[in-house]
Structure formats: structure tokens, C-alpha cells
Design a protein around this motif. Structure first.
Motif, short mmCIF file in Angstrom:
data_model
loop_
_atom_site.label_atom_id
_atom_site.label_comp_id
_atom_site.label_asym_id
_atom_site.label_seq_id
_atom_site.Cartn_x
_atom_site.Cartn_y
_atom_site.Cartn_z
N ILE A 59 3.53 3.58 -11.60
CA ILE A 59 3.10 2.09 -11.85
C ILE A 59 1.92 2.66 -13.15
O ILE A 59 1.95 1.84 -13.88
CB ILE A 59 2.40 1.81 -10.86
N MET B 257 -4.78 -0.59 -8.05
CA MET B 257 -3.80 -0.11 -7.39
C MET B 257 -4.24 1.01 -6.74
O MET B 257 -3.64 1.31 -5.66
CB MET B 257 -2.90 0.54 -8.49
N GLY C 213 2.30 5.61 -7.40
CA GLY C 213 1.30 5.35 -8.41
C GLY C 213 1.46 6.04 -9.62
O GLY C 213 0.98 5.29 -10.53
N ALA D 176 -3.73 1.98 -2.89
CA ALA D 176 -2.94 3.19 -2.44
C ALA D 176 -3.76 4.11 -1.57
O ALA D 176 -3.23 4.65 -0.29
CB ALA D 176 -2.65 4.06 -3.46
N ALA E 26 2.54 1.78 -3.59
CA ALA E 26 1.52 2.13 -4.41
C ALA E 26 1.28 3.66 -4.23
O ALA E 26 0.88 4.30 -5.20
CB ALA E 26 0.10 1.31 -4.15
N SER F 204 0.92 -1.25 -0.09
CA SER F 204 -0.07 0.04 0.06
C SER F 204 0.91 1.41 0.06
O SER F 204 0.54 2.03 -0.91
CB SER F 204 -0.72 -0.14 1.28
#
Length: 102
Positions: A29, A63, A26, A67, A22, A19
Motif C-alpha cells: 500500500i 494506514m 502495508g 495497522a 493494512a 486493520s
């Protein structure tokens, strides 16, 4: 302590770390997901564009959930987030007793 409890206790720290990663990465990704989707779409010559876009969208949503949730699971009675199914949901049960006779 049962097997499931042991597994949850061991997975908890890893879930929190994922987490956190992420949250921090983020954007990177998401960019990587877009680049991978574009490459696959080019390699398949657009044949599976709709499926690729749908899969990319679901991956980004997952994702984002990781997050924003900070690694915690929904509390009992808490509504699931968009695209998420409740974990405790069970299929509707049939009424008890014999079927009605007509």
C-alpha cells in the motif's frame, strides 16, 4: 439499542478486516501511495509537490494507525496517536453567566 450503536456493531467487523489487511499489505500500500504521488506530481509538473507530499504522508500515517491499532478505538483517557485528534474533545466552553461589566 440506538442507531449509532447499531452502526458501530455493524462496522466493527469491517474495521477489523481493514486493520488486518493494512497489517498484511502495508508495504504494498505504501509503495502504491508513493507511485501515485510521483505520477500526480509529474502530471502537474511539480506545481503541487508540497501538497502531494503532505497528503501522501497523512495517508501513510493513517494506514499505519490502522495497522498498529488492530481495529480498536482509543479507550477513554488514552492519549491519541500522533496526528490524531481525540474523538471526545469538545471546544472550550465559555464561562456561565453574564459578561463582566467594566
Amino acid at each position: 439499542m440506538g442507531l449509532l450503536d447499531n452502526m458501530k456493531a455493524r462496522i466493527g467487523p469491517a474495521k477489523e478486516k481493514v486493520s488486518h489487511l493494512a497489517q498484511r499489505h502495508g508495504g504494498t500500500i505504501g509503495h502504491g501511495l508513493e507511485r501515485a504521488a510521483k505520477l500526480v506530481d509529474e502530471k502537474t509538473k511539480g506545481k503541487y509537490s508540497d501538497k502531494i507530499q503532505a497528503g501522501t504522508g497523512k495517508a501513510k500515517e493513517a494506514m499505519d494507525r490502522l495497522a498498529h491499532r488492530s481495529g480498536r478505538s482509543p479507550e477513554k483517557g488514552e492519549a491519541p496517536q500522533a496526528g490524531e485528534t481525540p474523538r471526545s474533545a469538545s471546544p472550550p466552553s465559555s464561562p456561565e453567566g453574564p459578561p463582566p461589566v467594566s
